[in-house]
Design an enzyme around this catalytic site. Structure first.
Site, PDB file in Angstrom:
ATOM      1  N   GLY A   8      -4.219  23.670  -1.802  1.00  0.00           N
ATOM      2  CA  GLY A   8      -3.583  23.294  -0.549  1.00  0.00           C
ATOM      3  C   GLY A   8      -3.737  24.304   0.566  1.00  0.00           C
ATOM      4  N   HIS A  15      -3.399   7.735  17.295  1.00  0.00           N
ATOM      5  CA  HIS A  15      -4.681   7.573  17.987  1.00  0.00           C
ATOM      6  C   HIS A  15      -5.175   8.853  18.654  1.00  0.00           C
ATOM      7  CE1 HIS A  15      -2.738   7.758  21.965  1.00  0.00           C
ATOM      8  NE2 HIS A  15      -1.725   7.188  21.341  1.00  0.00           N
TER       9      HIS A  15
END
Length: 234
Positions: free
Chosen positions: A75, A142
């Site tokens: 990670g 977006h």
């Protein structure tokens, strides 16, 4: 055997609980790809098996499994970069596990070695770089960009956010208020701690926490102490 049913072998670099979490996502979210984990690489605790596959050293991987694609499950971004570069230098190759979820936009693009779990929402005009990890239950809205080797834990990232290389974003973070003319920019190597609410750009290498998020580095703490009066006002 046709391509849709042929077993696709895969190696995971890492043999901790996080590797098992990645494996679970591969077996569920990406079940149609029919991957089979054949080995885990772990130089610190090799030997034995994990979930039915051998745990091998890097050297043993080179001898037995080098032709099989790898996903680096570590990670921490800089550690993941180091291990990916090690695999690449040894002639290995990588798998990418992204996109197999109906709430991910059709124009989503991603680089080699990246992984997105599910469910996630990834909006239109979003791209991520190489060896990026995006954990389940993340919203990446977006017009967002994510640089190489970054890690996004379960978080909410609004539109118009530009994330640099090797960024770590903790669980429950929110990054909001970007616009087309002034996107939020998270600089290379920055750390966004769990639960932070980021409403403005974060410089490279800065560590931020809180709501609203602020610099929590040792240097910042010293600067804050330096601005306080030496004695309490009368």
């Amino acid at each position: 055997m046709n391509a849709s049913t042929q077993v696709q072998p895969l190696v995971l670099y890492g043999a901790t609980g996080h590797a098992l979490s990645v494996r679970a996502q591969i077996e569920r979210v990406f079940a149609a790809r029919n991957h089979h984990i054949v080995a885990y690489i772990d130089d610190h605790h090799p030997g034995g098996e994990l979930a039915g596959a051998p745990v091998v050293t890097f050297d043993e991987w080179q001898v037995r499994f080098r032709e099989i694609p790898v996903i680096v499950t570590i990670g921490e971004p800089r550690a993941r970069r180091a291990l990916a570069e090690r695999i690449e230098a040894a002639g290995g190759r990588f798998a990418s596990m992204c996109g197999d979820w109906p709430s991910i936009a059709a124009d989503f693009t991603y680089g080699e070695g990246s992984f997105t779990g599910g469910p996630n929402y990834i909006g239109p005009n979003v791209s991520i770089g190489r060896h990026v990890q995006i954990q389940p239950m993340t919203t990446l809205a977006h017009d967002a960009r994510v640089g190489d080797y970054s890690t996004i834990c379960t978080s909410n990232i609004a539109g118009w956010v530009l994330i640099g290389d090797e960024v770590f974003i903790g669980v429950g973070a929110a990054i909001v208020n970007g616009t087309a003319s002034r996107p939020i920019q998270i600089g290379q190597g920055a750390v966004i701690y769990a639960g932070a609410v980021v409403t403005k750009s974060v410089p490279p290498g800065m560590k931020v926490a809180g709501n609203p998020a602020r610099d929590v580095s040792l240097a910042a703490a010293r600067r804050r102490r330096g601005t306080r009066p030496l004695t309490d006002p009368v």
